[in-house]
Design an enzyme around this catalytic site. Structure first.
Site, PDB file in Angstrom:
ATOM      1  N   ASP A  10       0.870  -1.172   0.000  1.00 59.94           N
ATOM      2  CA  ASP A  10       0.000   0.000   0.000  1.00 59.94           C
ATOM      3  C   ASP A  10       0.919   1.238   0.000  1.00 59.94           C
ATOM      4  O   ASP A  10       2.119   1.132   0.283  1.00 59.94           O
ATOM      5  CB  ASP A  10      -0.873  -0.032   1.262  1.00 59.94           C
ATOM      6  CG  ASP A  10      -1.604   1.266   1.472  1.00 59.94           C
ATOM      7  OD1 ASP A  10      -2.265   1.737   0.534  1.00 59.94           O
ATOM      8  OD2 ASP A  10      -1.521   1.825   2.587  1.00 59.94           O
ATOM      9  N   ASP A  12      -0.302   5.113   0.784  1.00 65.78           N
ATOM     10  CA  ASP A  12      -0.608   6.144   1.783  1.00 65.78           C
ATOM     11  C   ASP A  12      -0.647   5.551   3.180  1.00 65.78           C
ATOM     12  O   ASP A  12      -1.402   4.625   3.456  1.00 65.78           O
ATOM     13  CB  ASP A  12      -1.946   6.811   1.449  1.00 65.78           C
ATOM     14  CG  ASP A  12      -1.852   7.572   0.143  1.00 65.78           C
ATOM     15  OD1 ASP A  12      -0.988   8.467   0.071  1.00 65.78           O
ATOM     16  OD2 ASP A  12      -2.593   7.265  -0.795  1.00 65.78           O
ATOM     17  N   ARG A  57     -14.043  10.709  -1.417  1.00 66.11           N
ATOM     18  CA  ARG A  57     -13.984  11.389  -0.111  1.00 66.11           C
ATOM     19  C   ARG A  57     -14.674  12.755  -0.186  1.00 66.11           C
ATOM     20  O   ARG A  57     -15.359  13.157   0.755  1.00 66.11           O
ATOM     21  CB  ARG A  57     -12.514  11.531   0.325  1.00 66.11           C
ATOM     22  CG  ARG A  57     -12.340  12.024   1.747  1.00 66.11           C
ATOM     23  CD  ARG A  57     -10.893  11.836   2.199  1.00 66.11           C
ATOM     24  NE  ARG A  57     -10.546  10.436   2.174  1.00 66.11           N
ATOM     25  CZ  ARG A  57      -9.341   9.950   1.828  1.00 66.11           C
ATOM     26  NH1 ARG A  57      -8.367  10.778   1.521  1.00 66.11           N
ATOM     27  NH2 ARG A  57      -9.128   8.659   1.814  1.00 66.11           N
ATOM     28  N   HIS A  83     -10.574  17.583  -7.760  1.00 67.69           N
ATOM     29  CA  HIS A  83      -9.617  16.529  -7.456  1.00 67.69           C
ATOM     30  C   HIS A  83      -8.366  16.636  -8.326  1.00 67.69           C
ATOM     31  O   HIS A  83      -7.251  16.349  -7.866  1.00 67.69           O
ATOM     32  CB  HIS A  83     -10.271  15.150  -7.604  1.00 67.69           C
ATOM     33  CG  HIS A  83      -9.405  14.038  -7.117  1.00 67.69           C
ATOM     34  ND1 HIS A  83      -8.807  13.144  -7.965  1.00 67.69           N
ATOM     35  CD2 HIS A  83      -8.999  13.719  -5.866  1.00 67.69           C
ATOM     36  CE1 HIS A  83      -8.085  12.296  -7.247  1.00 67.69           C
ATOM     37  NE2 HIS A  83      -8.183  12.626  -5.978  1.00 67.69           N
TER      38      HIS A  83
END
Ligand code: XBP
Ligand code: MG
Length: 253
Positions: A10, A12, A57, A83
Site C-alpha cells: 500500500d 498512503d 472522499r 480533485h
C-alpha cells in the site's frame, strides 16, 4: 505454503505518512483555489478517511458534513475538477521533498530487491501521486523497481474491496499464497485479506485505534536498527525491526 515471491505495498500511510500533512493540505489548497470556504481540519480529515479515494472522499464530505452546500448542476465534473487541482498541489508538495518515506521502507525494499523478490504497489491513490512519491522520496529510478503499480481508478471498487490487490496479482501471474501485503489501515487490510493475502501492518496516527483482525502482525512502525518497533499484536520472534527474514517468517513460506 508457497515460497514468497512478491511484496505488495500500500502507499498512503504505509510507504509514507501522507494523509495529515500531504493529501489533507492538498485538498484544502484546491478548495481555497476554487474559492470554496471548505477547510478540512486534522480531526475532520480523520473522519473522512473512512472513505478511500479522493473523489469519493469529497462526495462523502458533501453527503455527510456539508449538506447545505449548493451543489452545481454537474456535480461529478465539479468533483473531478477539484480533485485534479488537489493532485497538482499534492504532486508539487512531493516534488518539493516535503513528504519522506517511513523509517525502514527504503532498507526493506533494497533487501527485497537484492534477494530477487518481485515488487508491486496496490493503492487507491492516483497514479501520478505514486510516481511522485517513489521518484522524490525513494529514488529517481524507483518506478522501475516495481513491476506493477495498481492505483486509483484502475478498478472501479476501491479499498476495502479486494479488487486492487487481485488485479495486481493477476498482472504478475501470482497467487495470494506467493505474495505478502503491507498495510496501515482497516480499509487496507480488509482489501488485502479479502484478496487472500497474508498482511503485515504498521499503524500511523490516524489508524492506531483501528481493527486489524487477521493481520500477521501489527506494529507501531516498520522499525530500523536503533529505532525499534513496538509489537501491538502478534509475535516478532525477538526482532526489533522488520527485515526480510521476519517478513518470510510471517509469510510462512
Ligand atoms: C489512500 C486513500 C487515498 C488518498 C488520496 O488509501 O484513501 O484516497 O487519501 O488519494 P489506501 P487520491 O492507503 O488504503 O490506498 O486523492 O489520489 O484519491
Ligand atoms: Mg494506506
Amino acid at each position: 505454503m508457497n515460497r514468497l515471491k512478491a511484496l505488495i505495498f500500500d502507499v498512503d500511510g504505509t510507504l509514507a505518512d501522507t494523509e495529515r500533512d500531504g493529501h489533507r493540505v492538498a485538498f484544502n489548497r484546491a478548495f481555497a483555489e476554487a474559492e470554496l470556504d471548505w477547510v478540512w481540519s486534522e480531526e475532520l480529515y480523520g473522519k473522512l478517511l473512512a472513505v478511500t479515494g479522493g473523489k469519493e472522499r469529497i462526495r462523502y464530505y458533501l453527503d455527510n458534513f456539508n449538506t447545505k452546500f449548493a451543489r452545481p448542476a454537474g456535480l461529478d465534473d465539479f468533483i473531478v475538477g477539484l480533485h485534479k487541482a488537489k493532485t497538482r498541489h499534492y504532486v508539487q508538495m512531493l516534488s518539493a521533498g516535503l513528504i519522506p518515506l517511513r523509517p525502514g521502507v527504503k532498507r526493506l525494499i533494497a533487501e527485497a530487491r537484492a534477494a530477487g523478490l518481485r515488487l508491486a504497489v496496490a493503492t487507491t491513490t492516483t497514479p501520478e501521486n505514486v510516481a511522485a512519491l517513489l521518484q522524490n522520496a525513494m529514488d529517481p529510478d524507483a518506478m522501475s523497481w516495481f513491476e506493477v503499480i495498481a492505483a486509483g481508478d484502475i478498478v472501479p471498487a476501491k479499498k476495502p474491496a479486494p479488487d486492487i490487490y487481485t488485479w495486481a496479482m493477476a498482472q504478475m501471474g501470482l497467487t495470494p499464497a506467493e505474495c505478502i501485503a503491507f498495510e496501515d489501515s482497516h480499509n487496507g487490510i480488509r482489501s488485502s485479506r479479502g484478496a487472500g493475502l497474508t498482511t503485515i501492518v504498521a499503524v500511523n496516527g490516524y489508524t492506531k485505534d483501528e481493527e486489524f483482525d487477521g493481520a500477521a502482525i501489527v506494529l507501531d512502525q516498520w522499525g530500523e536498527p536503533g529505532q525499534p518497533f513496538c509489537v501491538l499484536a502478534g509475535d516478532a520472534a525477538g526482532a526489533s525491526y522488520l527485515d526480510l527474514a521476519l517478513v518470510k517468517r510471517l509469510h510462512g513460506g
